[in-house]
Every structure is written in structure tokens, then in C-alpha cells.
Motif scaffolding. Sequence first.
Motif, short mmCIF file in Angstrom:
data_model
loop_
_atom_site.label_atom_id
_atom_site.label_comp_id
_atom_site.label_asym_id
_atom_site.label_seq_id
_atom_site.Cartn_x
_atom_site.Cartn_y
_atom_site.Cartn_z
N MET A 272 7.63 19.22 3.79
CA MET A 272 7.68 19.92 4.09
C MET A 272 8.98 20.07 5.95
N ASN A 273 10.56 20.74 5.93
CA ASN A 273 11.04 21.43 6.94
C ASN A 273 10.04 21.35 8.21
N PRO A 274 10.09 20.26 9.49
CA PRO A 274 9.20 21.06 10.67
C PRO A 274 9.82 22.38 11.46
N LEU A 275 11.58 22.83 10.60
CA LEU A 275 11.61 23.86 11.24
C LEU A 275 11.78 24.74 10.35
N SER A 276 12.14 24.46 9.81
CA SER A 276 12.64 26.12 8.02
C SER A 276 11.19 26.75 7.15
N GLY A 277 10.48 25.00 7.88
CA GLY A 277 9.16 25.50 6.49
C GLY A 277 9.76 25.26 5.08
N VAL A 278 10.55 25.08 4.78
CA VAL A 278 11.08 24.47 3.47
C VAL A 278 10.54 23.07 2.66
N THR A 279 9.68 22.86 1.56
CA THR A 279 9.27 22.29 1.32
C THR A 279 10.53 21.13 0.07
N ARG A 280 10.44 19.82 0.01
CA ARG A 280 11.51 19.22 -0.51
C ARG A 280 10.83 18.40 -1.29
N PHE A 281 11.20 17.62 -2.47
CA PHE A 281 10.49 16.85 -3.67
C PHE A 281 9.45 16.48 -3.68
N ALA A 282 8.51 17.92 -3.50
CA ALA A 282 7.05 17.31 -3.43
C ALA A 282 6.66 17.72 -4.49
N PHE A 283 7.21 18.17 -5.93
CA PHE A 283 7.19 18.17 -7.41
C PHE A 283 5.94 18.96 -7.10
N ASP A 284 4.75 19.58 -6.29
CA ASP A 284 4.41 20.77 -6.72
C ASP A 284 2.45 19.59 -6.05
N ARG A 285 2.86 18.68 -5.57
CA ARG A 285 1.89 17.91 -5.19
C ARG A 285 1.69 17.80 -3.30
N VAL A 286 -0.09 18.70 -3.46
CA VAL A 286 0.26 18.80 -2.02
C VAL A 286 -0.13 17.17 -1.00
N GLU A 287 -0.48 16.65 -2.25
CA GLU A 287 -0.59 14.92 -1.20
C GLU A 287 0.64 14.47 -0.52
N LEU A 288 2.25 16.19 -1.58
CA LEU A 288 3.40 15.21 -0.64
C LEU A 288 3.89 16.60 0.34
N MET A 289 3.43 17.32 0.29
CA MET A 289 3.84 18.47 1.58
C MET A 289 3.48 17.92 2.81
N GLY A 290 2.86 16.78 2.77
CA GLY A 290 3.42 15.83 4.68
C GLY A 290 4.37 14.83 4.42
N GLY A 291 5.15 15.02 3.28
CA GLY A 291 5.66 13.65 3.03
C GLY A 291 5.03 12.36 2.79
N LEU A 292 5.93 11.53 3.02
CA LEU A 292 5.66 10.58 2.41
C LEU A 292 5.38 9.02 3.76
N GLY A 293 3.44 8.64 3.14
CA GLY A 293 3.58 8.08 4.84
C GLY A 293 4.45 7.02 4.99
N ASN A 294 4.56 6.32 6.35
CA ASN A 294 5.05 5.69 6.60
C ASN A 294 4.37 4.32 5.98
N LEU A 295 2.91 4.01 6.35
CA LEU A 295 2.53 2.99 6.59
C LEU A 295 2.19 2.35 4.97
N PRO A 296 2.42 3.00 3.97
CA PRO A 296 2.13 2.69 2.14
C PRO A 296 3.40 3.07 1.69
N VAL A 297 4.37 3.02 2.45
CA VAL A 297 6.02 2.17 2.34
C VAL A 297 6.25 1.27 2.09
N LEU A 298 5.75 1.14 3.93
CA LEU A 298 6.25 -0.13 4.16
C LEU A 298 5.60 -1.43 3.44
N LEU A 299 4.48 -1.04 3.58
CA LEU A 299 3.44 -2.07 2.63
C LEU A 299 3.78 -2.17 1.74
#
Length: 501
Positions: free
Chosen positions: A182-209
Motif C-alpha cells: 500500500m502506498n503510504p500517501l494515497s492508500g493505493v495497493t500495488r502488486f499485492a495479488f489479493d494477498r493480505v500478507e503483501l498489503m504491508g509490502g515485502l519484508g526487508n529481512l526475508p528479502v535480504l536473507l
Amino acid sequence: MHVLLDSLLFILSLQNIIFMVIGVFIGIVFGAIPGLTGAIAIVVLLPLTFSMSNPMAGILFLLGIYNGSTYGGSISAILIGTPGTGGAAATVVDGHALARKGQPNKALKAALYASVFGGIFGSVLLLVASPLLSKAAIHLGPPEYFAVALLGIAIISGVGGSNPLTGFISASLGLLCSVVGMNPLSGVTRFAFDRVELMGGLGNLPVLLGIFALTLVLRGIMSQDSIYNKETFAKQADDIFHVSDFFKSIKTMIKSSFIGSFIGAVPGAGISIASFLAYTEAKRSSKHPQTFGKGELQGIIAPESSNNAVCASAFIPLLTLGIPGNVVSSILLGALTLQGIIPGPLMIENQAQYFYGIIFGFIVIQFFLLLEGRYLLRLFKKIINIPNTLLLPILVVFCIIGSFSFQQRVFDIGILIGFGYLYYWLQKFGASGAPFILGFILGPIIEFNLDGSFVMGNGSLLIFITRPVCLTFIIISVLLFVVMYHQNKKIEQFAQDAEEE
């Protein structure tokens, strides 16, 4: 002055000292093992800092790993001719040659003292420059921050991949992944594919690992070649780094530390560039350049002074602008924000204790690096013998535990595995994880300041042209990328002509 004294006393608590000592030790271990890096160690052990009651202890622990790993890379570079980290790549040339002459201890001690000197030099520069830049940075707006972040992307694109275009694509992929949710200003959701887990974005730590650690594990599993080339050295009587050797090298250390500090302060420039530039300058200015490559002591001291100076100076743009100077400081930016510490021009006013605590932490860590490097050298020499069959399973366990502990979701383990496999295959095409990570970390900063710029300019792109500082950074970014692209083309053509001949 009382703020400086309070900050120094703040980091000298028994708990902080213990974590700095442990961090330096772990950093040297990871740095000494070819294939492992300080970035991997920080990412893998980052979840341990979440449960610490004292946020500063966790940050100092990670800084200890960062500094320790930078020196640790020289151990394997000198003993087996394989750099443990990218920053030690230039150390191999004369370090391994001197070890083959029967003087491994002399080479290792030279690398240690040069590393400590460079680390202190960079830390003092950080202490002097950061408050001044913070005052200047207060007058910068969203367009300038956007342009500085863009400069970081341009630089890392040119040095992070097999060519600038590959690096740019990798950085762009990181930027694309950073806008998931979700965009922090507009509230528009991008590339979440209807997954609730992706609404807050990809987690930094799992991606880095996934990018750093799991990709390394997959390479280790798929590779049939050993990374070790053990050699025995006929030890000579003069295998001692004398006090006179240190004082003869002062000029080289100062000059190399200046180079490392300057390169480190440029967002995205990288530690490898600094070490090779310092090595080249030491050879150019030497009265006997013909000895370089044959075990010349200055050929060890120059890159090691430079790469450790980068460690601290890379925090200059991070603490003053909130823009990470390299990949490790990108990871540490995430660690700081998770602890409620917000880098930027207002940090010195709102969180002065943490601001100066980090700077003094760098200085204190250098003394622990000196002590541990000096008195545990025999132990560190044996680290390079740890087999992959033991290391890789341990890394897998840490990756899974770290990903799950981030938000206690099994979904994050899927992100870990997905990005691990993705970058394992992308690396076969010359892609590098460094541009991706910097793009991923800088993505929210770029998006936030881009939105802010459009608000200031009423939706017009002219705001990026009418503000001189912003326009200057954008022009430098474009020119830098074009120059590096053409230079890479020339290098490829030269290599092709050489093969044909």
C-alpha cells in the motif's frame, strides 16, 4: 560538549562492551571465510537484536560485525589467496605473495594495524563532518533527497554488476519490489495479488536473507569445487611487523584512509573501489613500484587502510541525509528504523545520544578489533578450514528462523526461498545482489520524496530543474552512468580483441 560525554558514557556500559566484543569476533569469523561477508552475518543475526532491551547494544553488536568482517577478509586473502570479502580483493596481490615468501604473520599484522588506523581515521572524519552536514541537510527538500538517492542508484548500477546496464536493471528490480503493498500517501495497493500478507509490502529481512544468505547456500550446494586452496609456508626468521614498518607506512595509511573516506561518503560507491584505488595510488607514488605484486608491505597497508575507512565514512550520508552509503549501511538503516532510531538531518537534534553513540561506537570498536586481531590471530588462522558441509546447514537454519521471526509468518519463509532461487539464477546472467538491495532499501525513500516533490511543484516536473542542487545531482547521475557504460564497452572490446589475437 556534555552531549558528547554523555554519548561516550552511554556506549561504555558493560552490556554494550560485551556485545561489541562479540560482534567484532563474529565479524572476523564471517569475513575470514571466503564466500561469507559482513552483510550476510548482519542479515542472519539481525533478528537477535529485536529482543534486546537496549537498542544501542544491538546496533553496536551489528557495527562490530561490520568492522570485524572488513578486516577478517584479509586473513583468507593473505593465507590462501582467496579474499574473504570484496574489500580484500586488492589485498590478495601482495598479501598472499608475502605469505608465500614465508612471512604470513607479518602480512596479517600489517593488515590489522592498517585496518585499525583506517577505521579510526574514518570514524574521526565521521565525528567532524556529520554534525556540519546535518546542519546543511536541514535546508534540503524532497527534490534534493530524491536526487541524492538517484545518484546512489546510478553509482551502484555502474559498479555492482557485470556492466552498468545489468546493474541498472537489477537496481530497477529492487525499486519495483519496494513498491509492493500500500502506498503510504494515497492508500493505493500495488502488486499485492489479493494477498493480505503483501498489503504491508515485502519484508526487508526475508528479502535480504534470500538475496545474500540463501543464494550463497545454493551456490555452495551446486558448486562441486572447493573454495579453499590450502598452502604451506616455509616460515622465515623476519616474520615480524616491526614498529619501524608502521612508521614508514604512516604516509601511505593517511593517503589511503583519505581515499577510503571520500569513496565511502559517496552513496553507493563501494568498498572494493576504495581498496583498488588506494592500492593503485600507493603503487603509482612508490619509489619502487616494481616490488608491488611480489610481497610489498605497502601493497597490503594501502587497501586495508582504505577499506576500513569506508566503514565509518559510509555512515556520513546515512546519519545526515538518511541515505545509505553502501549495501551494509542499507541493511543497518533497516535495523536502526526497526529499533525506533531514525537517521536524517533531525537525528542530531531529536536523538543526539544515538547519533553520537554510533560515531563513538565506531571508534571504540577499533580498539577491540586491535586487541582481538592481535591476541586471537592463531585462532582466526584456523577459521578458513571450516568446511562447507558444516557452514551451509547452519546458514539455512538461521535463514528460516530469521525470516519467520520477522513477523511470525510462514509466508515470509516463502519470500526467503523465492528471492533466494530468483537471485541464484539471475547471478548466472551477471546480475549482482548489491544494486538490487540498494534499490529495494532506497525505494521507499525515493517514492516518498518523489511524491513530496510533486506536491511542492503542484505536479510539475519543473521543480527538479529549477532547484540548482537537485539539478546538479541529477546531471551527475546521468553523466556518471553514461561514462561507466562506455568505459565498460571499451573494456569488453579490449578483452575481445585480446582473445582474437
